[in-house]
Write a protein that holds these residues in place. Structure first.
Motif, short mmCIF file in Angstrom:
data_model
loop_
_atom_site.label_atom_id
_atom_site.label_comp_id
_atom_site.label_asym_id
_atom_site.label_seq_id
_atom_site.Cartn_x
_atom_site.Cartn_y
_atom_site.Cartn_z
N HIS A 88 39.13 38.77 51.29
CA HIS A 88 38.78 38.37 50.12
C HIS A 88 39.48 39.57 49.26
N PRO A 89 40.51 39.09 48.40
CA PRO A 89 41.06 40.14 47.60
C PRO A 89 40.46 40.82 46.38
N GLY A 90 39.13 40.03 46.23
CA GLY A 90 38.25 40.42 45.10
C GLY A 90 37.25 41.32 45.61
N LEU A 91 37.15 41.65 46.75
CA LEU A 91 36.07 42.41 47.30
C LEU A 91 36.94 43.71 47.67
N ALA A 92 36.07 45.04 47.41
CA ALA A 92 36.54 46.09 47.88
C ALA A 92 37.06 46.55 49.14
N SER A 93 36.56 45.72 49.96
CA SER A 93 37.05 45.91 51.29
C SER A 93 38.44 45.25 51.62
N HIS A 94 39.00 44.64 50.64
CA HIS A 94 40.52 44.14 51.03
C HIS A 94 41.38 45.26 50.88
N PRO A 95 42.35 45.48 51.81
CA PRO A 95 43.09 46.67 51.61
C PRO A 95 44.02 46.81 50.50
N ARG A 96 44.32 45.66 49.73
CA ARG A 96 45.01 45.53 48.32
C ARG A 96 44.26 44.87 47.24
N HIS A 97 43.04 45.40 47.33
CA HIS A 97 42.17 44.94 46.32
C HIS A 97 42.48 45.73 44.73
N ALA A 98 42.86 46.84 44.86
CA ALA A 98 43.48 47.40 43.48
C ALA A 98 44.57 46.71 43.00
N LEU A 99 45.42 46.38 44.00
CA LEU A 99 46.86 45.76 43.62
C LEU A 99 46.50 44.52 43.12
N ALA A 100 45.72 43.73 43.81
CA ALA A 100 45.54 42.23 43.44
C ALA A 100 44.74 42.25 41.87
N ALA A 101 44.04 43.25 41.65
CA ALA A 101 43.32 43.28 40.47
C ALA A 101 44.33 43.85 39.14
N SER A 102 45.45 44.27 39.57
CA SER A 102 46.48 44.68 38.68
C SER A 102 47.25 43.68 38.28
N GLN A 103 47.27 42.57 39.15
CA GLN A 103 48.29 41.42 38.91
C GLN A 103 47.91 40.44 38.76
#
Length: 395
Positions: A288-303
């Motif tokens: 789940h890209p919205g969870l901190a456990s996702h390896p690209r969570h920060a990237l998903a949040a930025s785009q």
């Protein structure tokens, strides 16, 4: 309405009013034009239209007022110069690729993709002498390493189906542009309501409008957004002569869906995040890209403006996955996504079944993976349904 005015509106406003044409009757809802052809006042008028010397409709395989309204609205929402609607999401993906590729060209594609998109890359394109390389799209360096002198297209989706891989849009689009490569981005999991790939440099954005754009599981539809030049010189000749066109009724239904797209996409994203947070401690692995456990969570949040309604999670094996599915009481077993109803499926036996076990393993799709589309129901009811299903499956 003057297009210079409408182009200033923000995406949520475009979704409701962009591209609206009104007849002399002044209707508030878009008119539905169920016609295959058109009549003309005189022979010269039709000759001028077919020659491209005069504006106007000629045949519904080429233009239809209802379809044209949908195309203009999607283009405005996407920030694109042009859009052409397609008969389905896969018609859009196929047309976006085949219209610009020839024997000897090379395509770099993401390994994580919808099963039919991988079929295009793994089976259809090679039949026409088009070389393909599949990479891990989440590793930026693999894009660079895969480029050849004949590389023509980068093809990927983000978030990806069903593993929710996130591609760094700016990095990949900048890399492609530096090498004269065209980027084709499947944005069906997000739509322009949550993510606009062209803001990061994407050349072409393709859609299954069947999903979030309709949002209620009613019709098949697709769309391709691009520059005016690409549309006129590359896509339109292909579409005109192969005919993957959208029916006017389906276009009208999607137009109605777009009016509530932003509201639905954001509320479903909120619900999905809440459900994901509940499920994470109870499953083997959460994607789940919205969870901190996702390896690209920060990237998903930025785009992305929000993380979307869809995520996946892993259980130990197919037996556990099937047991959970069979115990569901509220959530439906279905392979659709983007619907206002919550739906769950087992990708290995449905959407990605035709790929074979080896290809699924390469993509990270194991037999315990389940994909969940979170709808507009009360999230507490969904949590209660998942809780009883997990307990019934001894999880």
């Amino acid at each position: 309405m003057d297009r210079a005015v409408t182009r200033k509106w923000r995406p949520a406003t475009q979704a409701v009013r962009g591209g609206t044409w009104r007849s002399e009757h002044g209707e508030t809802s878009e008119a539905l034009f169920l016609t295959s052809g058109y009549t003309y006042d005189d022979a010269q008028t039709v000759a001028d239209r077919f020659a491209g010397d005069a504006d106007g409709m000629t045949y519904s395989r080429l233009q239809n007022p209802t379809v044209a309204m949908l195309e203009e609205r999607i283009a405005l929402m996407e920030g694109a110069e042009a859009c052409r609607a397609q008969a389905s999401g896969m018609a859009a993906m196929t047309a976006a690729l085949l219209c610009q590729l020839s024997v000897g060209d090379h395509v770099v594609a993401a390994r994580a993709a919808f099963g039919s998109c991988r079929w295009l890359v793994d089976n259809l394109l090679p039949r026409f002498g088009i070389e393909t390389t599949v990479i891990d799209s989440a590793i930026d360096a693999e894009w660079d390493a895969a480029i050849r002198p004949n590389t023509k297209v980068f093809f990927f989706e983000t978030p990806a189906n069903p593993t929710l891989d996130i591609v760094d849009l700016k990095y990949v689009c900048d890399l492609a542009r530096a090498h004269g490569i065209t980027t084709v981005v499947d944005n069906a999991f997000a739509t322009a309501a949550l993510q606009r790939p062209m803001d990061f440099g994407a050349d072409i954005v393709a859609y299954s409008a069947t999903k979030l754009m309709d949002g209620q599981g009613r019709v098949l539809a697709g769309a391709i957004c691009s520059s005016e030049e690409f549309m006129e010189e590359t896509l339109l000749p292909f579409q005109r002569n192969t005919g993957p066109n959208l029916a006017p009724f389906n276009a009208w239904v999607v137009l109605k869906g777009l009016e509530t797209l932003s509201l639905r996409a954001h509320r479903q994203s909120e619900n999905a995040l809440q459900i994901g947070q509940y499920l994470e401690p109870r499953v083997a692995r959460m994607l789940h890209p919205g969870l901190a456990s996702h390896p690209r969570h920060a990237l998903a949040a930025s785009q992305m403006d929000a993380f979307g309604p869809i995520f996946a999670f892993e259980l130990d094996d197919q037996a556990q996955a099937f047991a959970l599915l069979d115990a569901l009481q509220l959530i439906d077993i279905s392979n659709n996504i983007g619907d206002s109803r919550s739906l769950m499926c087992h990708p290995a036996s449905t959407t990605h079944a035709n790929m074979g076990a080896e290809a699924r393993a390469e993509m990270g799709i194991n037999d315990g993976l389940l994909r969940l589309n979170v709808g507009l129901e009360d999230p507490q009811d969904l949590i209660e349904d998942l809780d009883q299903a997990l307990r019934a499956a001894n999880l």
